[in-house]
Scaffold this motif. Structure first.
Motif, short mmCIF file in Angstrom:
data_model
loop_
_atom_site.label_atom_id
_atom_site.label_comp_id
_atom_site.label_asym_id
_atom_site.label_seq_id
_atom_site.Cartn_x
_atom_site.Cartn_y
_atom_site.Cartn_z
N PRO A 267 109.93 122.70 70.02
CA PRO A 267 110.15 121.97 71.27
C PRO A 267 110.24 122.89 72.49
N VAL A 268 109.51 122.53 73.53
CA VAL A 268 109.61 123.22 74.81
C VAL A 268 110.49 122.40 75.75
N ALA A 269 110.39 121.09 75.66
CA ALA A 269 111.18 120.20 76.51
C ALA A 269 111.23 118.82 75.90
N ARG A 270 112.27 118.09 76.26
CA ARG A 270 112.40 116.67 75.89
C ARG A 270 112.69 115.89 77.17
N MET B 142 108.17 129.50 77.13
CA MET B 142 107.29 128.81 78.07
C MET B 142 108.12 128.01 79.07
N ILE B 143 107.84 128.20 80.36
CA ILE B 143 108.59 127.51 81.41
C ILE B 143 107.67 126.48 82.08
N LEU B 144 108.12 125.23 82.13
CA LEU B 144 107.36 124.16 82.76
C LEU B 144 107.81 123.97 84.19
N ILE C 35 98.57 117.95 86.57
CA ILE C 35 98.82 118.06 88.02
C ILE C 35 100.01 118.98 88.28
N ILE C 36 101.05 118.84 87.44
CA ILE C 36 102.28 119.61 87.63
C ILE C 36 102.14 121.03 87.07
N ASN C 37 101.41 121.16 85.95
CA ASN C 37 101.28 122.45 85.28
C ASN C 37 99.81 122.78 85.04
N PRO C 38 99.04 123.05 86.09
CA PRO C 38 97.60 123.29 85.93
C PRO C 38 97.27 124.53 85.10
N GLU C 39 98.24 125.44 84.98
CA GLU C 39 97.99 126.68 84.26
C GLU C 39 98.27 126.57 82.76
N ILE C 40 98.81 125.45 82.32
CA ILE C 40 99.14 125.27 80.90
C ILE C 40 98.18 124.25 80.28
N GLU C 41 97.55 124.64 79.19
CA GLU C 41 96.58 123.76 78.53
C GLU C 41 97.27 122.76 77.60
N VAL C 42 96.90 121.51 77.75
CA VAL C 42 97.37 120.48 76.82
C VAL C 42 96.38 120.45 75.65
N LYS C 43 96.82 120.93 74.51
CA LYS C 43 95.92 121.08 73.37
C LYS C 43 95.85 119.84 72.47
N ILE D 78 107.72 117.75 74.19
CA ILE D 78 106.60 118.66 74.39
C ILE D 78 106.78 119.83 73.45
N TYR D 79 105.77 120.10 72.63
CA TYR D 79 105.84 121.18 71.65
C TYR D 79 104.87 122.29 72.02
N GLU D 80 105.29 123.52 71.80
CA GLU D 80 104.43 124.67 72.08
C GLU D 80 103.51 124.93 70.89
N VAL D 81 102.24 125.20 71.18
CA VAL D 81 101.28 125.50 70.12
C VAL D 81 100.16 126.36 70.66
N ASP D 82 99.96 127.53 70.06
CA ASP D 82 98.84 128.43 70.40
C ASP D 82 98.70 128.69 71.89
#
Length: 292
Positions: free
Chosen positions: A91-94, A1-3, A147-155, A111-115
């Motif tokens: 982890p996706v990013a720190r 996943m790229i932020l 705002i920065i990543n509208p295509e990625i859902e914060v679960k 930030i952790y990746e999940v589903d």
């Protein structure tokens, strides 16, 4: 996943954020100005500075775990490794910078990746996990992240609490975007934010300081009693009745028998006589505080 990058530049030496030539404010300042004004008012500055240095060190150790795959010789970092395994944290990013691209910017600890989505995480090393404050902090981060990543859902929003042998990974209930927007507008316009809470502000803003002082008093009392016990055992061993120093006198008292009046029994067996000797006096009301 790229932020996505928000193009905000962070200056670590001065802890400043810049977007182009404009300086942006941090999220912590919003909380201290609008929600928790007296949160650490009773905590000495030196204590806060030591806590900040300690927290920064633990953050870096956990960052080394995620980014370098090392196992630092640090109890909190070792516990973080266990939490990562237990909760399958990916982890996706720190230290990922989020911003509204106009007034504010801040860093998400992890930030952790999940589903197919992400979970925003804040790492705390405080003596108490203040979920209410963390909820506001992470909810603002979520609003900026979207705002920065509208295509990625914060679960979800989570907090990692590492302090000595304490190691917890907990879910944090979010605030709504409407609440976040209202808070940001109040700060931008330098207006008071009216918090919808059953706890009065004059109490809510002092809770952390009160708990800090209570914990400190408990620890100091425990240390005092231990020193007293050590001295008492030493005087018994050396058969000393009294020791005087420039500002303290230590005196050992002998065993004795003390007589006391059994009020309860007298009241039960001589009720009329007891009532004849009762007197009334006004007792000034006062505040009682009970800690859980």
């Amino acid at each position: 996943m790229i932020l996505n990058s928000c193009k905000v530049r962070f200056i670590p030496e001065t802890h400043q954020y810049f977007l182009g030539g404009k300086e942006l404010l941090g999220v912590t300042g919003i909380l201290s100005r609008r929600l928790f004004k007296d949160k650490y008012s009773a905590v000495p500055k030196e204590t806060l500075e030591r806590a900040a240095q300690r927290g920064s060190h633990i953050h870096k150790m956990c960052e080394m775990v995620d980014e370098l795959g090392v196992s630092p010789d640090c109890e909190e970092a070792q516990n973080y490794i266990k939490l990562k395994s237990k909760f399958n944290l990916k982890p996706v990013a720190r230290e990922y910078i989020v911003s509204d691209l106009s007034h504010y910017a801040s860093m998400v600890d992890a930030i952790y990746e999940v589903d197919g989505g992400v979970v925003l995480n804040d790492l705390k090393t405080t003596y108490k996990l203040d979920k209410e404050s963390i909820s506001w902090q992470l909810s603002i981060y979520r609003y900026f992240f979207n705002i920065i990543n509208p295509e990625i859902e914060v679960k979800g929003l989570t907090a990692t609490w590492l302090r000595g042998d304490t190691a917890e990974y907990v879910d944090i209930s979010p605030k709504t975007d409407e609440e976040v927007k209202k808070l940001l507008e109040c700060d931008i316009n330098d207006e008071d934010y009216i918090l919808d809470s059953s706890t009065p502000e004059f109490i809510r803003t002092r809770l952390d300081s009160l708990l800090y002082l209570k914990n400190k008093i408990t620890k100091l009392q425990s240390d005092y009693e231990q020193l007293k016990t050590d001295i008492e055992q030493g005087m018994i061993k050396d058969k000393l009745d009294s020791v005087k120093t420039d500002n303290i006198t230590f005196t050992m008292t002998k065993d004795s028998v003390r007589k006391s009046f059994d009020t309860k029994r007298f009241q039960e067996e001589q009720k009329d006589l007891y009532n004849n000797f009762l007197t009334e006096k006004t007792v000034k009301g006062s505040l009682t505080i009970r800690f859980k």
